[in-house]
Design a protein around this motif. Sequence first.
Motif, PDB file in Angstrom:
ATOM      1  N   VAL A  34       2.993 -15.597   0.527  1.00  0.00           N
ATOM      2  CA  VAL A  34       1.926 -14.971  -0.250  1.00  0.00           C
ATOM      3  C   VAL A  34       1.380 -13.770   0.510  1.00  0.00           C
ATOM      4  N   ASP A  35       1.099 -14.097   1.882  1.00  0.00           N
ATOM      5  CA  ASP A  35       0.249 -13.051   2.373  1.00  0.00           C
ATOM      6  C   ASP A  35       1.192 -11.622   2.385  1.00  0.00           C
ATOM      7  N   LYS A  36       2.427 -12.110   2.788  1.00  0.00           N
ATOM      8  CA  LYS A  36       3.410 -10.557   2.682  1.00  0.00           C
ATOM      9  C   LYS A  36       3.495  -9.939   1.276  1.00  0.00           C
ATOM     10  N   ALA A  37       3.503 -10.686   0.245  1.00  0.00           N
ATOM     11  CA  ALA A  37       3.269 -10.260  -1.036  1.00  0.00           C
ATOM     12  C   ALA A  37       2.168  -9.391  -1.246  1.00  0.00           C
ATOM     13  N   ILE A  38       1.044  -9.939  -0.859  1.00  0.00           N
ATOM     14  CA  ILE A  38      -0.440  -9.281  -0.945  1.00  0.00           C
ATOM     15  C   ILE A  38      -0.432  -7.877   0.194  1.00  0.00           C
ATOM     16  N   ILE A  39       0.208  -8.016   1.068  1.00  0.00           N
ATOM     17  CA  ILE A  39       0.169  -6.852   1.954  1.00  0.00           C
ATOM     18  C   ILE A  39       0.975  -5.817   1.378  1.00  0.00           C
ATOM     19  N   VAL A  40       2.144  -6.195   0.759  1.00  0.00           N
ATOM     20  CA  VAL A  40       3.135  -5.378   0.255  1.00  0.00           C
ATOM     21  C   VAL A  40       2.205  -4.490  -0.981  1.00  0.00           C
ATOM     22  N   TYR A  41       1.593  -5.502  -1.637  1.00  0.00           N
ATOM     23  CA  TYR A  41       1.111  -4.891  -3.062  1.00  0.00           C
ATOM     24  C   TYR A  41      -0.026  -3.960  -2.440  1.00  0.00           C
ATOM     25  N   ILE A  42      -0.910  -4.174  -1.855  1.00  0.00           N
ATOM     26  CA  ILE A  42      -1.893  -3.386  -1.208  1.00  0.00           C
ATOM     27  C   ILE A  42      -1.325  -1.998  -0.513  1.00  0.00           C
ATOM     28  N   ALA A  43      -0.331  -2.101   0.295  1.00  0.00           N
ATOM     29  CA  ALA A  43       0.269  -0.785   0.988  1.00  0.00           C
ATOM     30  C   ALA A  43       0.815   0.029   0.042  1.00  0.00           C
ATOM     31  N   ASN A  44       1.661  -0.523  -1.220  1.00  0.00           N
ATOM     32  CA  ASN A  44       2.433   0.075  -1.916  1.00  0.00           C
ATOM     33  C   ASN A  44       1.196   0.882  -3.252  1.00  0.00           C
ATOM     34  N   SER A  45       0.125   0.072  -3.368  1.00  0.00           N
ATOM     35  CA  SER A  45      -0.726   0.775  -4.279  1.00  0.00           C
ATOM     36  C   SER A  45      -1.406   1.998  -3.592  1.00  0.00           C
ATOM     37  N   LEU A  46      -1.603   1.682  -2.440  1.00  0.00           N
ATOM     38  CA  LEU A  46      -2.089   3.056  -1.358  1.00  0.00           C
ATOM     39  C   LEU A  46      -1.257   4.298  -1.721  1.00  0.00           C
ATOM     40  N   LEU A  47      -0.067   3.764  -1.173  1.00  0.00           N
ATOM     41  CA  LEU A  47       1.296   4.842  -0.986  1.00  0.00           C
ATOM     42  C   LEU A  47       1.195   5.479  -2.562  1.00  0.00           C
ATOM     43  N   GLU A  48       0.880   4.952  -3.446  1.00  0.00           N
ATOM     44  CA  GLU A  48       1.164   5.360  -4.884  1.00  0.00           C
ATOM     45  C   GLU A  48      -0.158   6.141  -5.330  1.00  0.00           C
ATOM     46  N   GLY A  49      -1.044   6.062  -4.647  1.00  0.00           N
ATOM     47  CA  GLY A  49      -2.219   6.691  -5.102  1.00  0.00           C
ATOM     48  C   GLY A  49      -3.313   5.901  -5.916  1.00  0.00           C
ATOM     49  N   ARG A  50      -3.105   4.635  -6.072  1.00  0.00           N
ATOM     50  CA  ARG A  50      -3.863   3.900  -7.088  1.00  0.00           C
ATOM     51  C   ARG A  50      -5.155   3.376  -6.135  1.00  0.00           C
ATOM     52  N   GLU A  51      -6.488   3.723  -6.797  1.00  0.00           N
ATOM     53  CA  GLU A  51      -7.623   3.955  -6.227  1.00  0.00           C
ATOM     54  C   GLU A  51      -8.397   2.653  -6.369  1.00  0.00           C
ATOM     55  N   ASP A  52      -7.746   1.467  -6.645  1.00  0.00           N
ATOM     56  CA  ASP A  52      -8.687   0.157  -6.835  1.00  0.00           C
ATOM     57  C   ASP A  52      -9.150  -0.453  -5.476  1.00  0.00           C
ATOM     58  N   PHE A  53      -9.982   0.635  -4.800  1.00  0.00           N
ATOM     59  CA  PHE A  53     -10.303   0.265  -3.234  1.00  0.00           C
ATOM     60  C   PHE A  53     -11.131  -1.009  -3.295  1.00  0.00           C
ATOM     61  N   GLU A  54     -11.915  -1.226  -4.260  1.00  0.00           N
ATOM     62  CA  GLU A  54     -12.787  -2.404  -4.158  1.00  0.00           C
ATOM     63  C   GLU A  54     -11.972  -3.840  -4.296  1.00  0.00           C
ATOM     64  N   GLU A  55     -11.138  -3.738  -5.073  1.00  0.00           N
ATOM     65  CA  GLU A  55     -10.087  -4.775  -5.189  1.00  0.00           C
ATOM     66  C   GLU A  55      -9.210  -5.095  -4.102  1.00  0.00           C
ATOM     67  N   TYR A  56      -8.487  -3.863  -3.545  1.00  0.00           N
ATOM     68  CA  TYR A  56      -7.892  -4.134  -2.089  1.00  0.00           C
ATOM     69  C   TYR A  56      -9.100  -4.934  -1.107  1.00  0.00           C
ATOM     70  N   ILE A  57     -10.186  -4.384  -1.040  1.00  0.00           N
ATOM     71  CA  ILE A  57     -11.032  -4.962   0.006  1.00  0.00           C
ATOM     72  C   ILE A  57     -11.401  -6.393  -0.360  1.00  0.00           C
ATOM     73  N   LYS A  58     -11.662  -6.760  -1.567  1.00  0.00           N
ATOM     74  CA  LYS A  58     -11.759  -7.996  -1.929  1.00  0.00           C
ATOM     75  C   LYS A  58     -10.650  -8.889  -1.702  1.00  0.00           C
ATOM     76  N   LEU A  59      -9.576  -8.470  -1.739  1.00  0.00           N
ATOM     77  CA  LEU A  59      -8.190  -9.086  -1.567  1.00  0.00           C
ATOM     78  C   LEU A  59      -8.052  -9.602  -0.161  1.00  0.00           C
ATOM     79  N   ILE A  60      -8.315  -8.548   0.695  1.00  0.00           N
ATOM     80  CA  ILE A  60      -8.369  -8.491   2.238  1.00  0.00           C
ATOM     81  C   ILE A  60      -9.320  -9.564   2.832  1.00  0.00           C
TER      82      ILE A  60
END
Length: 852
Positions: free
Chosen positions: A302-328
């Motif tokens: 589950v942690d691997k999947a969440i890490i991949v999700y956040i990393a890909n989102s950043l690399l793809e330019g999605r700017e949901d920064f608050e969501e990423y911080i909350k997830l972490i």
Amino acid sequence: MNIEQISSALQDIFNEPLQDGEQRKIVFWVDKDEEFIEEIEQFVLDGVKVQTLLDNNQFYMKYLLEEEDTTSNYLIYTNIELGLENNWLADTVFYSTTFYADRLSLILNDLQIDSALRGVVKKYERFFQNKERYRKFQAVDMEAYSEESIELAIMSVLCNVKVLDFEEILKTVLIDTLDDAENKYLQQMGKFFDVAVFWRYVANMYGYERESPTLKTLFIHLAVTAFSHSVSEEYLTSIKNFIATRNKTNALVFMDHWMHHKADYVLYNQYVEMVEQEIQLPKVLQSIPIDEFKQADTFQYVDKAIIVYIANSLLEGREDFEEYIKLIKLRRAKHFYEYYASIYDALYYSVKMQEFYTEHRQGIPSGQASEIYKAYESKYYVMDTYYRKFYVAYDAESNNEILKKLKDLVEHLYTHWFIGELSTNWSQAVKTEMTEEWSLPGVMNQQDFYSSVVSSHIRQSERAFVIISDAFRYEVGVELANRLNSETLGSCTVQTMLSGVPSVTKLGMASLLPHKTLDFNESMKVLVDGKSTAGIENRRAIIENAVADSMAVYYQDMMNLNKAGRRETFKGKKLIYIYHDTIDGTGDKASIEIYTFDAVEKALNQLSDIVKMIRDDLSGTNIYITADHGFLYQREPLDESDKIEKVKIDAVELSRRYALSKENAEIDGQIKVDLTSIVQNEHQLYAYVPMGTIRNRIQGAGVNFVHGGTSLQEIMVPLLSFKNKRAGQKGVQQISKVDIKLTSTMRKITNRIFNLNFFQTEKVGEKLKPRIIIMYMVDDENQSLSNEERVIGDRTSSNPAEREFRLRFALKNISYDRSKSYYLMMKDEETGVEIERIPFEINLSIVSDFDF
């Protein structure tokens, strides 16, 4: 059992006090196999008459006991089954005691097990034939005997479990091995118990029912069922056969307890990794929205999947920064977080850098030098911190492919955007405003440090400690000040000083000494009042010349002393200079400059320790921490465009970031600074510094870590002023942890799965440290009844709504007494101290959708 043991057992029965209504003792000794028929003729008990009951004397025996002698104690020996049918003595037997001398009966008698449970003991008679097993069974703490308690006790003994708890029994079995044929506890049950009964308990407790049950599929069942509490079953159709249809919360609590066990969690982690492969969890999660499984805590993937999700989102330019911080932050409270802590940290600082870029995507504005300086001092410096922290985390997981991709993003944001724009604008402002007069309004010059800060303490006969850490740049100073404010009673403020140019050790160290004049000699050594400042011996002499009771010492030499040695060494000293060289000592060596940021982390710990040592061992009150200069460092190799050919002048000293010359010339790409406002400048020296962060192209390695130039990272020097305070002093705020309080007002639980709300009462700040609370439900004997939840109370927001937590609990599927109190246990994770125990009523017979 021999006749002596029987005699002793019978004597004990006759010696027992008479019960209400009893006038004497009558005991029927039933010996169906006539094992003791020969001994009975000579059998004697004190105060007891012995008779033998036969088929042909029943009427006589009744007459004897009921009419002829109604006061004497009698032992009636017989081999007749004393049933109700055709038994003249049935009513007498009813109010008397029946004694059996066979092994099974003696076991029942010895353990004081009711004869109604004779069949249960008979079934497992082989178990009781071993003295050690028998002894352990006796030692099991049971309130009362029942078929269930006897079976649980036998399983406990066979599994070496000291408590009567099937959860512990099952965990012990599973821990041994998931291979049924090799599992030693299943083998023991096969010999001395009934494996089918074990599986019946498993089915009843955890809803696991198979025609051919196995330990491996049982563990998969437990893991998947626990996982299903965090993910809607509509997404788990491919593994639904492993989800219990009843008693699901028991599986969750079982797995949760195992996961959080201080030693057994290691095997748990191995087992769930096997389950991930068996059920093809990566494939299962592909079609599940991240919000569906972000709370799940069963599987590591589950942690691997969440890490991949956040990393890909950043690399793809999605700017949901608050969501990423909350997830972490959400994952920090989960079991597997520690295995990915460095990756999560790298993600966090990547997000913060991207967030900073988004806020300033219009660019770092140009302006006057003082404006840019103040902007960096107040807000821009955080990018240097984010970059540094990213690489501290990256270096701990440098082979991780995700971080390698994020590294490119980080380098683009930091090196090509932030540093590029900031240094260009700052260099232009410096070239326009500061080349003739090296100063900024409202900013102290480094060479004024002693006269403006330290000398007043000496004049007032106060003791002062000055810690000079080589290459301790401003952003690191901010971090240390925050740490000291949160970890000590003292108060630490941070301001900046403008270092000299070139921003090198020899000039910076000299500038911080007591002096009237400062200058270079012909050999480019820096002199204070005409005296050399090279090395600690020369600096010590200058300090002692200014203040008689003073000294200079290396950090390491100070640390090598014990407490008594330190007190003796510094006794009577009014001014102490302490030199520390962890950062520059690493960065300035080409072979190890890659460890610069690790050196910063080490330096922060060392400097914090020095301050606490001065405070505690030396009773120091006035402590200053500063630096000779800062530094520039980037991880990636520099492009050729980041280097320029060395300055075409007659240089008396040349380095990657500056040249010193007596020539006065205008050179493209270089800032020329007249040193007259920095040193006495008898030799009419000029410093030539490459614009921005450009390096002079010179021979040799070590190009990534540099200093000597005019970048803000090099010339903005922190000055930390630490004022020690003692407990009990007026206005002193004690260091404490923030409080976490339950805010849900209802105290009645009506569902096995329920939510509770909590609130961090204060924001983390100076003197208020974070607190981690562990929470779970217990009974009045402290037996855990639920899963364990963890709250990390480290929120710094002033908005109360952002300091709220909502946690989900699941109760074991057992019987609860509505007349009893159960408790929410709240413990401090660091100390293990119970913070609060909040009573609840559990009434699961009430059907309610109320969710509190």
